[in-house]
Design a protein around this motif. Structure first.
Motif, PDB file in Angstrom:
ATOM      1  N   GLU A  16       0.847  -1.192   0.000  1.00  0.00           N
ATOM      2  CA  GLU A  16       0.000   0.000   0.000  1.00  0.00           C
ATOM      3  C   GLU A  16       0.882   1.241   0.000  1.00  0.00           C
ATOM      4  O   GLU A  16       1.917   1.292   0.667  1.00  0.00           O
ATOM      5  CB  GLU A  16      -0.909  -0.010   1.231  1.00  0.00           C
TER       6      GLU A  16
ATOM      7  N   LYS B 162       0.081   5.567  -0.090  1.00  0.00           N
ATOM      8  CA  LYS B 162      -0.789   6.740  -0.177  1.00  0.00           C
ATOM      9  C   LYS B 162      -2.242   6.359  -0.451  1.00  0.00           C
ATOM     10  O   LYS B 162      -2.921   6.969  -1.280  1.00  0.00           O
ATOM     11  CB  LYS B 162      -0.277   7.712  -1.239  1.00  0.00           C
TER      12      LYS B 162
ATOM     13  N   THR C 190      -3.433   3.747  -1.900  1.00  0.00           N
ATOM     14  CA  THR C 190      -3.635   2.868  -3.059  1.00  0.00           C
ATOM     15  C   THR C 190      -2.992   1.523  -2.783  1.00  0.00           C
ATOM     16  O   THR C 190      -1.862   1.444  -2.297  1.00  0.00           O
ATOM     17  CB  THR C 190      -3.023   3.484  -4.332  1.00  0.00           C
ATOM     18  N   TYR C 191      -3.734   0.455  -3.086  1.00  0.00           N
ATOM     19  CA  TYR C 191      -3.218  -0.902  -2.916  1.00  0.00           C
ATOM     20  C   TYR C 191      -2.711  -1.402  -4.273  1.00  0.00           C
ATOM     21  O   TYR C 191      -3.455  -1.414  -5.257  1.00  0.00           O
ATOM     22  CB  TYR C 191      -4.312  -1.821  -2.366  1.00  0.00           C
ATOM     23  N   TYR C 192      -1.450  -1.764  -4.299  1.00  0.00           N
ATOM     24  CA  TYR C 192      -0.800  -2.232  -5.519  1.00  0.00           C
ATOM     25  C   TYR C 192      -0.668  -3.748  -5.458  1.00  0.00           C
ATOM     26  O   TYR C 192       0.002  -4.291  -4.574  1.00  0.00           O
ATOM     27  CB  TYR C 192       0.590  -1.615  -5.659  1.00  0.00           C
TER      28      TYR C 192
ATOM     29  N   THR D 136      -4.103  -1.851  -9.450  1.00  0.00           N
ATOM     30  CA  THR D 136      -4.343  -1.054  -8.250  1.00  0.00           C
ATOM     31  C   THR D 136      -5.801  -1.115  -7.829  1.00  0.00           C
ATOM     32  O   THR D 136      -6.692  -1.418  -8.623  1.00  0.00           O
ATOM     33  CB  THR D 136      -3.942   0.416  -8.459  1.00  0.00           C
ATOM     34  N   SER D 137      -6.019  -0.787  -6.548  1.00  0.00           N
ATOM     35  CA  SER D 137      -7.365  -0.800  -5.989  1.00  0.00           C
ATOM     36  C   SER D 137      -7.408   0.125  -4.775  1.00  0.00           C
ATOM     37  O   SER D 137      -6.369   0.546  -4.245  1.00  0.00           O
ATOM     38  CB  SER D 137      -7.751  -2.222  -5.576  1.00  0.00           C
ATOM     39  N   THR D 138      -8.603   0.397  -4.312  1.00  0.00           N
ATOM     40  CA  THR D 138      -8.786   1.127  -3.051  1.00  0.00           C
ATOM     41  C   THR D 138      -9.045   0.169  -1.900  1.00  0.00           C
ATOM     42  O   THR D 138      -9.316   0.605  -0.779  1.00  0.00           O
ATOM     43  CB  THR D 138      -9.955   2.117  -3.179  1.00  0.00           C
TER      44      THR D 138
ATOM     45  N   LYS E 201      -2.835  -1.761 -14.491  1.00  0.00           N
ATOM     46  CA  LYS E 201      -2.205  -0.493 -14.839  1.00  0.00           C
ATOM     47  C   LYS E 201      -1.063  -0.627 -15.826  1.00  0.00           C
ATOM     48  O   LYS E 201      -0.796   0.296 -16.582  1.00  0.00           O
ATOM     49  CB  LYS E 201      -1.698   0.187 -13.559  1.00  0.00           C
TER      50      LYS E 201
ATOM     51  N   GLY F  15       1.003   8.303  -9.354  1.00  0.00           N
ATOM     52  CA  GLY F  15       0.999   7.039  -8.632  1.00  0.00           C
ATOM     53  C   GLY F  15       1.395   5.841  -9.456  1.00  0.00           C
ATOM     54  O   GLY F  15       1.568   4.744  -8.911  1.00  0.00           O
ATOM     55  N   ARG F  16       1.528   6.006 -10.765  1.00  0.00           N
ATOM     56  CA  ARG F  16       1.958   4.881 -11.584  1.00  0.00           C
ATOM     57  C   ARG F  16       3.408   4.516 -11.266  1.00  0.00           C
ATOM     58  O   ARG F  16       4.208   5.368 -10.886  1.00  0.00           O
ATOM     59  CB  ARG F  16       1.822   5.215 -13.079  1.00  0.00           C
TER      60      ARG F  16
END
Length: 458
Positions: A225, A227, A229-231, A248-250, A259, A314-315
């Motif tokens: 995680e 900021k 965002t879950y990667y 990615t997800s919330t 992505k 965020g990428r």
């Protein structure tokens, strides 16, 4: 009846042998390396974690198949080591922490101790590993077990049974900010479930993370995680070999949005890649593997490390594999020029020191007066250094120059390499000293080949 002096001596010898055997089992060795990080054994599938002020890496351990020990031409792994570093340059091997023949539920000759993970919670370290059970009623394929320790380096005590309800490989554990722990794993698809507080049992039914690519093998999930965002990152065979992708997800359980690619297919042709991602001292890093020490056989792999960066939106910026890797190299240590930052297009090559024993590492060959190699991130410190030593060989003799910060930078030393067909250590005085951190360029000044194993300043 009192024991005789002979029996006392005999018992003392037995105790001494036991003590020496126990001591040998916990011998700690140190490796100084860039990429690959470990050069005295094969390592793969690195799961890296920050515990305290150090990074600990839990890889799988590739070995070569032998008659009765594993399947020829396939992955063969029987145990796990753990490595640690405070600076990402000097790595300490703490030895074996789990082995297949000391886990109660594991088929003892399976040689399938594949990609693991480790996490800290409530004063304990939980080590998750997949392998083949001897009881096929538990699982007909791989399942995942847990070993527990009070320290990140072990000893780890395996649980008597694997985790109920989990069938697959490549465990990854994530603890969210609210304290909820999740287990991720793969078996054709990628699955996830909540873990109970004891970290040993599922707290929910597994769910399939179904928004990922449907074509081609997916495995090796690693979730983190940043900021909010879950990667979810994972290897995926989109073409011929695995590349690293992410979604990615919330939420830790998705839904996820694909992505892109964070590392392309291996330029060395390694069919697998497996990774982990962490932040350490304000920098993000990607741990992964290639087949550096076994270019002709990609089932014997070696772990690597490179810096990872995020774009403002965020990428993840695509990571390009390097030989130099990360971290600073002390000028007073052996500097392996073959793990270079830059190499001239003409006359400079890298080769194994010994093709029969690739664990010996590599050498840099400068074959003409146009050949040079550059190694960045050398820490010279403040105290003036006076000499440089080269482990080198030049059948016809030769001359090399060492400069700081580029081919036209200050001349540090000019070294005359005597004629000879054997490796020798040649020392020369420094004509200048540059305190601080610098790149070092080593360039040939003759048209006859000069081979260099390492250099060191004193």
């Amino acid at each position: 009846m009192q024991p005789s002096s002979k029996s006392i001596i005999g018992m003392a010898k037995i105790k001494l042998r036991c003590w020496l055997s126990a001591l040998a089992a916990v011998v700690i060795t140190t490796a100084n390396a860039q990429n690959p990080l470990i050069t005295n054994q094969f390592t793969a599938d690195p799961s890296a974690r920050v515990f305290g002020d150090k990074v600990y890496v839990y890889p799988s351990h590739d070995i070569r198949a032998q008659p009765g020990h594993g399947r020829a031409g396939w992955f063969v792994m029987e145990d796990y080591h753990v490595f640690s570093s405070a600076n990402l340059t000097d790595w300490t091997d703490h030895g074996v922490i789990v082995t297949q023949n000391k886990v109660p539920w594991v088929k003892p000759d399976s040689y399938s101790m594949w990609a693991p993970d480790c996490i800290y919670r409530n004063g304990k370290y939980y080590f998750y590993f997949p392998t083949t059970p001897k009881d096929t009623t538990v699982s007909k394929g791989f399942t995942i077990g847990v070993a527990v320790s009070d320290k990140p380096t072990g000893p780890f005590v395996p649980q008597p049974l694997p985790i109920k309800g989990v069938r697959g490989i490549d465990p990854n554990v994530f603890i969210d900010k609210d304290g909820q722990a999740y287990l991720y794993w793969s078996q054709q698809n990628i699955y996830a479930a909540k873990l109970k507080d004891n970290m040993l049992e599922l707290a929910s039914e597994p769910v399939t993370l179904g928004e990922l690519p449907t074509q081609g093998l997916k495995e090796g999930p690693y979730l983190f995680e940043r900021k909010g965002t879950y990667y979810l990152t994972y290897p995926h065979v989109a073409n011929k070999t695995e590349r690293l992708e992410y979604a990615t997800s919330t939420s830790p359980l998705g839904p996820f949005t694909v992505k892109g690619v964070l590392m392309d297919e291996s330029p060395t042709g390694c069919w697998t890649n497996h990774h982990s991602i962490l932040a350490f001292k304000n920098q993000w890093y990607l741990f992964y593997h290639h087949n550096d020490l076994s270019p002709a056989f990609d089932k014997n792999r070696s772990i690597r490390l490179d810096s990872l960066f995020f774009e403002p939106d965020g990428r993840i910026r695509k990571v390009v594999p390097t030989l130099r890797g990360v971290g600073l190299t002390d000028a007073k240590q052996k500097i392996q020029l073959d793990r270079y930052s830059r190499l001239s297009n003409s006359g400079a090559t890298i080769a194994f020191l010994d093709t029969a024993n690739k664990f010996q590492g590599w050498k840099t060959v400068l074959a003409s007066n146009l050949a040079w190699v550059q190694y960045n991130g050398v820490a010279f410190g403040k105290q003036a250094l006076k000499t440089v030593t080269l482990r080198t060989m030049a059948p016809a003799g030769g001359t090399v120059q060492l400069r700081a910060d580029g081919a036209t930078g200050p001349l540090l030393a000019q070294v005359t390499v005597p004629k000879g067909g054997q490796w020798q250590e040649v020392k020369a005085p420094l004509s200048a000293f540059k305190p601080g951190i610098h790149a070092v360029v080593v360039a040939s000044k003759t048209d006859t080949p000069v081979e260099i194993d390492w250099i060191r300043f004193e």
